[in-house]
Design a protein around this motif. Structure first.
Motif, mmCIF file in Angstrom:
data_model
loop_
_atom_site.group_PDB
_atom_site.id
_atom_site.type_symbol
_atom_site.label_atom_id
_atom_site.label_comp_id
_atom_site.label_asym_id
_atom_site.label_seq_id
_atom_site.Cartn_x
_atom_site.Cartn_y
_atom_site.Cartn_z
ATOM 1 N N PRO A 179 -4.929 1.253 8.827
ATOM 2 C CA PRO A 179 -3.519 1.370 8.450
ATOM 3 C C PRO A 179 -2.626 0.654 9.462
ATOM 4 C CG PRO A 179 -4.305 3.430 9.396
ATOM 5 C CD PRO A 179 -5.497 2.534 9.280
ATOM 6 N N LEU A 226 -2.603 -2.355 4.770
ATOM 7 C CA LEU A 226 -3.953 -1.885 5.051
ATOM 8 C C LEU A 226 -4.852 -3.089 5.273
ATOM 9 C CD1 LEU A 226 -5.548 0.846 5.145
ATOM 10 C CD2 LEU A 226 -6.336 0.302 2.839
ATOM 11 N N TRP A 272 0.843 -1.200 0.000
ATOM 12 C CA TRP A 272 0.000 0.000 0.000
ATOM 13 C C TRP A 272 0.875 1.246 0.000
ATOM 14 C CZ3 TRP A 272 -2.191 2.573 4.860
ATOM 15 C CH2 TRP A 272 -3.149 3.544 4.530
#
Length: 287
Positions: free
Chosen positions: A252, A237, A214
């Motif tokens: 996150p 993520l 990510w």
């Protein structure tokens, strides 16, 4: 800024944040122009962190298979911390009281000390919250207070509401396939039906998976507002979405779920006296 018996309220123009230090250093409510940006905690809810709007994950995220992992000279056995799951999950921070150590009209800092028990390393965690113009920034950090290197993982667990009308856009090139216990077993290219390179409805496919590679940016949109998440220090993520729930989670993380048990350097190693942190900013705008 208001400090109640249990809560702390921060304000900046039309943005309001309610913190609950005693209940895992969690966020109870994040409001922007009278819109609930996170799923708000119901007034009647008790002490269960899963009812909160957002909580911190530290010193590890997601599940540790059987609570067992090895690091250096330590063979660690963690106890279960949620009755519905045989594997300890989400770390220690979400289950302990935090102390309010600093506050102003639009900023606050929380802290707790942990470790030197089933987790062999002593550590100190801090969360800093700052309301800005149409934005919230959360900084989560951990300092190794022991005399030996310590593995660490950090994450935030925000809940978003109105899943039926939400769309997500994020570049998520790889995903960890899980077993029946939601434990990661294999990393693969993200299949097309799970991809969010172009914005799409969040509730079209059930997910409880960790995506890797990510770039730290995710955009959530509804009919009247958009939330852009920008995470520094996070390459993973976790997405939880169901086809029959009215909320979803976009979390996150600094490492893949299950990193402690892999023994391949997936978790960050914090030197004695060293500090490790992540920062997430939630920018809100009208559509």
């Amino acid at each position: 800024m208001k400090i109640h018996e249990d809560y702390v309220e921060l304000h900046h123009d039309g943005t309001r944040l309610t913190l609950d230090p005693r209940r895992g250093g969690a966020i109870r409510d994040f409001q922007w122009r009278e819109r609930a940006i996170f799923r708000p905690t119901a007034a009647a809810d008790g002490d269960d962190p899963f009812d909160m709007a957002c909580f911190p994950m530290v010193p590890f995220v997601n599940r540790v298979a059987g609570g067992r992992f090895s690091f250096g000279e330590h063979a660690v056995q963690l106890a279960r911390n949620w009755s519905a799951d045989p594997h300890p999950l989400h770390g220690h921070g979400w289950r302990v009281p935090w102390s309010l150590v600093e506050t102003s009209l639009s900023c606050a800092r929380l802290q707790f000390d942990g470790g030197a028990d089933e987790w062999p390393w002593r550590y100190r965690c801090e969360q800093s919250f700052e309301l800005r113009q149409d934005a919230l920034e959360v900084q989560l950090g951990i300092r190794n207070l022991s005399d030996a290197p310590m593995p660490a993982m950090l994450g935030l667990h925000p809940y978003f509401g109105d899943a039926a009308h939400a769309r997500l856009q994020a570049r998520l090139p790889r995903v960890w396939i899980t077993d029946g216990a939601a434990l990661p077993i294999d990393e693969r290219p993200t299949p097309a039906e799970w991809a969010f390179d172009s914005a799409r409805a969040i509730d079209t496919v059930p997910l409880d998976h960790c995506f890797s590679g990510w770039n730290g940016i995710a955009t959530l949109s509804w009919s009247d507002h958009t939330v852009t998440m920008r995470a520094a220090g996070c390459s993973h993520l976790q997405i939880y979405a169901s086809t029959d729930r009215d909320f979803f989670c976009v979390e996150p993380q600094t490492a893949m779920s299950g990193a402690l048990g892999r023994g391949d350097g997936a978790a960050t190693v914090v030197a004695p006296g060293g500090r490790f942190e992540m920062r997430v900013q939630f920018d809100v705008s009208a559509c």
